[in-house]
Design a protein around this motif. Sequence first.
Motif, PDB file in Angstrom:
ATOM      1  N   GLY A  63       0.798  -1.214   0.000  1.00  0.00           N
ATOM      2  CA  GLY A  63       0.000   0.000   0.000  1.00  0.00           C
ATOM      3  C   GLY A  63       0.834   1.269   0.000  1.00  0.00           C
ATOM      4  O   GLY A  63       0.291   2.363   0.082  1.00  0.00           O
ATOM      5  N   ASP A  64       2.159   1.129  -0.085  1.00  0.00           N
ATOM      6  CA  ASP A  64       3.027   2.305  -0.145  1.00  0.00           C
ATOM      7  C   ASP A  64       2.887   2.978  -1.505  1.00  0.00           C
ATOM      8  O   ASP A  64       2.902   2.310  -2.538  1.00  0.00           O
ATOM      9  N   VAL A  65       2.760   4.296  -1.501  1.00  0.00           N
ATOM     10  CA  VAL A  65       2.604   5.054  -2.737  1.00  0.00           C
ATOM     11  C   VAL A  65       3.877   5.851  -2.984  1.00  0.00           C
ATOM     12  O   VAL A  65       4.355   6.563  -2.103  1.00  0.00           O
ATOM     13  N   GLN A  66       4.436   5.708  -4.193  1.00  0.00           N
ATOM     14  CA  GLN A  66       5.638   6.441  -4.570  1.00  0.00           C
ATOM     15  C   GLN A  66       5.437   7.028  -5.956  1.00  0.00           C
ATOM     16  O   GLN A  66       4.796   6.401  -6.806  1.00  0.00           O
ATOM     17  N   PRO A  67       5.974   8.231  -6.199  1.00  0.00           N
ATOM     18  CA  PRO A  67       5.847   8.790  -7.547  1.00  0.00           C
ATOM     19  C   PRO A  67       6.658   7.955  -8.535  1.00  0.00           C
ATOM     20  O   PRO A  67       7.712   7.438  -8.194  1.00  0.00           O
TER      21      PRO A  67
END
Length: 112
Positions: A61-65
Amino acid sequence: MVRSEREDDVYPTAEQRAEERLLDLLLPPLPSPPPGATPIREQEHGQGAAGRPLFVVSSKGDVQPKIPEAETEASERRRRTREKLRQQLKDGQLEERDVEIEVQQQSSRCWR
């Protein structure tokens, strides 16, 4: 005596900051694109069809650009060049190179 001890405490940090500043002068940052310039192919610059940034969501669920491959390759080349310059600086190979630095004198504090 206290002042001398305090200078000894901050010396390693000051030395590290001076090294980073010299490296910044020897390898200037990349020029930023002119304002209003739009990339020819937005997909290559981490943007979707609507011009919005793309993100990668991991299974946790980690969001990274999303960073385009060309940018990551360029930043990796730049990092390697900076590390080579750092090693040359430590080895004394840049001693004959001149750089100009403007410094602002800070007011001295009164210790009580």
